[in-house]
Motif scaffolding. Sequence first.
Motif, PDB file in Angstrom:
ATOM      1  N   THR A  80       0.832  -1.199   0.000  1.00  0.00           N
ATOM      2  CA  THR A  80       0.000   0.000   0.000  1.00  0.00           C
ATOM      3  C   THR A  80       0.867   1.250   0.000  1.00  0.00           C
ATOM      4  N   SER A  81       0.627   2.119  -0.979  1.00  0.00           N
ATOM      5  CA  SER A  81       1.329   3.398  -1.067  1.00  0.00           C
ATOM      6  C   SER A  81       0.500   4.490  -0.419  1.00  0.00           C
ATOM      7  N   TYR A  82       1.181   5.388   0.275  1.00  0.00           N
ATOM      8  CA  TYR A  82       0.531   6.556   0.865  1.00  0.00           C
ATOM      9  C   TYR A  82       1.062   7.841   0.227  1.00  0.00           C
ATOM     10  N   ALA A  83       1.557   7.716  -1.002  1.00  0.00           N
ATOM     11  CA  ALA A  83       2.126   8.873  -1.694  1.00  0.00           C
ATOM     12  C   ALA A  83       1.075   9.932  -2.005  1.00  0.00           C
ATOM     13  N   ASN A  84      -0.194   9.547  -1.961  1.00  0.00           N
ATOM     14  CA  ASN A  84      -1.252  10.528  -2.241  1.00  0.00           C
ATOM     15  C   ASN A  84      -1.385  11.573  -1.142  1.00  0.00           C
ATOM     16  N   THR A  85      -0.869  11.243   0.049  1.00  0.00           N
ATOM     17  CA  THR A  85      -0.990  12.189   1.170  1.00  0.00           C
ATOM     18  C   THR A  85       0.353  12.590   1.765  1.00  0.00           C
ATOM     19  N   GLU A  86       1.432  11.911   1.372  1.00  0.00           N
ATOM     20  CA  GLU A  86       2.721  12.135   2.019  1.00  0.00           C
ATOM     21  C   GLU A  86       3.778  12.634   1.029  1.00  0.00           C
ATOM     22  N   ASP A  87       4.697  13.451   1.533  1.00  0.00           N
ATOM     23  CA  ASP A  87       5.837  13.896   0.746  1.00  0.00           C
ATOM     24  C   ASP A  87       6.935  12.841   0.783  1.00  0.00           C
ATOM     25  N   ALA A  88       7.850  12.922  -0.174  1.00  0.00           N
ATOM     26  CA  ALA A  88       8.961  11.982  -0.202  1.00  0.00           C
ATOM     27  C   ALA A  88       9.894  12.221   0.983  1.00  0.00           C
ATOM     28  N   CYS A  89      10.245  11.138   1.660  1.00  0.00           N
ATOM     29  CA  CYS A  89      11.171  11.195   2.786  1.00  0.00           C
ATOM     30  C   CYS A  89      12.566  10.802   2.329  1.00  0.00           C
ATOM     31  N   MET A  90      12.675   9.773   1.500  1.00  0.00           N
ATOM     32  CA  MET A  90      13.955   9.364   0.930  1.00  0.00           C
ATOM     33  C   MET A  90      13.873   9.492  -0.579  1.00  0.00           C
ATOM     34  N   TYR A  91      14.870  10.131  -1.169  1.00  0.00           N
ATOM     35  CA  TYR A  91      14.809  10.354  -2.613  1.00  0.00           C
ATOM     36  C   TYR A  91      16.204  10.534  -3.179  1.00  0.00           C
ATOM     37  N   MET A  92      16.306  10.370  -4.480  1.00  0.00           N
ATOM     38  CA  MET A  92      17.568  10.527  -5.195  1.00  0.00           C
ATOM     39  C   MET A  92      17.239  10.993  -6.602  1.00  0.00           C
ATOM     40  N   GLY A  93      17.925  12.015  -7.085  1.00  0.00           N
ATOM     41  CA  GLY A  93      17.653  12.538  -8.415  1.00  0.00           C
ATOM     42  C   GLY A  93      17.229  13.987  -8.416  1.00  0.00           C
ATOM     43  N   SER A  94      17.123  14.553  -7.220  1.00  0.00           N
ATOM     44  CA  SER A  94      16.775  15.962  -7.072  1.00  0.00           C
ATOM     45  C   SER A  94      17.506  16.509  -5.856  1.00  0.00           C
ATOM     46  N   ALA A  95      17.883  17.783  -5.933  1.00  0.00           N
ATOM     47  CA  ALA A  95      18.578  18.395  -4.800  1.00  0.00           C
ATOM     48  C   ALA A  95      17.616  18.858  -3.717  1.00  0.00           C
ATOM     49  N   ASP A  96      16.353  19.014  -4.084  1.00  0.00           N
ATOM     50  CA  ASP A  96      15.391  19.566  -3.124  1.00  0.00           C
ATOM     51  C   ASP A  96      14.036  18.881  -3.187  1.00  0.00           C
ATOM     52  N   ASN A  97      14.023  17.604  -3.607  1.00  0.00           N
ATOM     53  CA  ASN A  97      12.773  16.854  -3.668  1.00  0.00           C
ATOM     54  C   ASN A  97      11.783  17.516  -4.611  1.00  0.00           C
ATOM     55  N   SER A  98      12.284  18.001  -5.727  1.00  0.00           N
ATOM     56  CA  SER A  98      11.436  18.691  -6.689  1.00  0.00           C
ATOM     57  C   SER A  98      11.276  17.859  -7.946  1.00  0.00           C
ATOM     58  N   ALA A  99      10.034  17.652  -8.355  1.00  0.00           N
ATOM     59  CA  ALA A  99       9.776  16.935  -9.608  1.00  0.00           C
ATOM     60  C   ALA A  99      10.005  17.847 -10.804  1.00  0.00           C
ATOM     61  N   GLU A 100      10.080  19.163 -10.551  1.00  0.00           N
ATOM     62  CA  GLU A 100      10.258  20.130 -11.635  1.00  0.00           C
ATOM     63  C   GLU A 100      11.727  20.293 -12.022  1.00  0.00           C
ATOM     64  N   SER A 159      24.261  19.388 -17.439  1.00  0.00           N
ATOM     65  CA  SER A 159      25.140  18.233 -17.552  1.00  0.00           C
ATOM     66  C   SER A 159      25.023  17.384 -16.299  1.00  0.00           C
ATOM     67  N   ALA A 160      25.501  16.152 -16.401  1.00  0.00           N
ATOM     68  CA  ALA A 160      25.504  15.279 -15.229  1.00  0.00           C
ATOM     69  C   ALA A 160      26.414  15.848 -14.147  1.00  0.00           C
ATOM     70  N   ALA A 161      27.522  16.504 -14.552  1.00  0.00           N
ATOM     71  CA  ALA A 161      28.437  17.105 -13.584  1.00  0.00           C
ATOM     72  C   ALA A 161      27.752  18.223 -12.809  1.00  0.00           C
ATOM     73  N   ALA A 162      26.946  19.020 -13.510  1.00  0.00           N
ATOM     74  CA  ALA A 162      26.222  20.102 -12.845  1.00  0.00           C
ATOM     75  C   ALA A 162      25.202  19.539 -11.862  1.00  0.00           C
ATOM     76  N   ALA A 163      24.547  18.465 -12.260  1.00  0.00           N
ATOM     77  CA  ALA A 163      23.567  17.832 -11.371  1.00  0.00           C
ATOM     78  C   ALA A 163      24.255  17.284 -10.125  1.00  0.00           C
ATOM     79  N   ALA A 164      25.412  16.634 -10.328  1.00  0.00           N
ATOM     80  CA  ALA A 164      26.152  16.085  -9.199  1.00  0.00           C
ATOM     81  C   ALA A 164      26.624  17.198  -8.262  1.00  0.00           C
ATOM     82  N   GLY A 165      27.092  18.299  -8.831  1.00  0.00           N
ATOM     83  CA  GLY A 165      27.565  19.416  -8.022  1.00  0.00           C
ATOM     84  C   GLY A 165      26.477  20.033  -7.171  1.00  0.00           C
ATOM     85  N   ALA A 166      25.265  19.975  -7.676  1.00  0.00           N
ATOM     86  CA  ALA A 166      24.128  20.515  -6.925  1.00  0.00           C
ATOM     87  C   ALA A 166      23.609  19.535  -5.885  1.00  0.00           C
ATOM     88  N   GLY A 167      24.168  18.327  -5.905  1.00  0.00           N
ATOM     89  CA  GLY A 167      23.714  17.316  -4.946  1.00  0.00           C
ATOM     90  C   GLY A 167      22.506  16.541  -5.409  1.00  0.00           C
TER      91      GLY A 167
END
Length: 378
Positions: A214-234, A242-250
């Motif tokens: 059961t997923s509760y993503a409809n009501t909860e924010d991400a607690c663990m994530y990878m691929g964004s520096a600030d948990n942003s889908a945008e 570049s990948a280097a720029a993404a890595a530098g931003a964390g």
Amino acid sequence: MPAYITAMGRFLPGEPVPNEEIEDYIGSVGQASSGLREQILENCGIKTRHYAIDKQHKTLFSNTDMAVEAIRQAVDRSDITLDDIDLISAATAVPDLVAPGIASSIHGALGSPPCEIVTTHGICSSGMMALKNAYLQVAAGEKKNAVASASELASRFMKSERFEGVERVSDDGAIAMEMAFLRYMLSDGAGAAVVQDRPAADGVSLRIDWISLTSYANTEDACMYMGSADNSAELTWWDYPSAAAAAGAGALALRQNLGLLPHLVRIGVKEYQRLLDEGRFDPDELTWFPVHYSSERMKTMVLKEVERKKVRGPSVEKWYSNLPRVGNMGSASIYVILEEMLSEGLVSPGDKLLVMVPESGRFAVSFAHLTAVRAGEV
């Protein structure tokens, strides 16, 4: 049609690594980050873990390698061969390749005949997703002999050079707590299960009675994530120049928002209560409660929430975890727990197991009810 786990395997790379040697393998990132180590380790209760990299940070076993070794061991313990596999259902949080899925890599490395493959992606719950896919296909009569696996290679993206150039938060070069925390928590390893339409001729099999995710993503924010520096889908790592720029931003660092973890405890107990209210299991009839949790502190929090909510939970002596000895392997942890219980002879015919796997990704909770059986006693 019933489906049974008839054999299990695991692969833990290298020798157990004690707490004092962690940074010999993954390196250190700032004095403040290293200073958090004792506090983090005291709370999590982990004493040793396994790494698939050496002290020179060279990868000795890929994610695929570990899954293949676990599958081979499981198949060797069963009454089938690699040629009999109808389905490979494989899980991981961070595969070796962005594409194709890890199930393709595993099938290629196994060299077994053509078969159906499934890759499930997520964090801890992806291992249960893979097992449920194998279970349902066998129960539906689509397949006779399936293998499910889960593997994680966290050390590869936790080693210190991965944080070189990453935006820091203090003068001594320490990274944010949400990144530093996980460097001391995660371990490498793999587990696998053979799922068949009949129990094993010898020994104890685990009949899969049901699996609930059961997923509760409809009501909860991400607690663990990878691929964004600030948990942003945008603004994901794909959106940087570049990948280097993404890595530098964390954006390529795995993060966990520690402030949201109490939500996982409440959600886990809520989901347990929901299944209990539906009559899916009786706590008094359970022999074992194998649970994947990230730290002993989390277990304590769950027990307090159960007491606070006056929930009929399994007694503490029924809980089973090997976290202190093998560490937190994410999606692979529950496979390694169950494999250990079977290998150590802790499970007897007639035993009932309620398996629990919470995921802090965007909050999901998995449960499975298993009954130990022997051939002819089903």
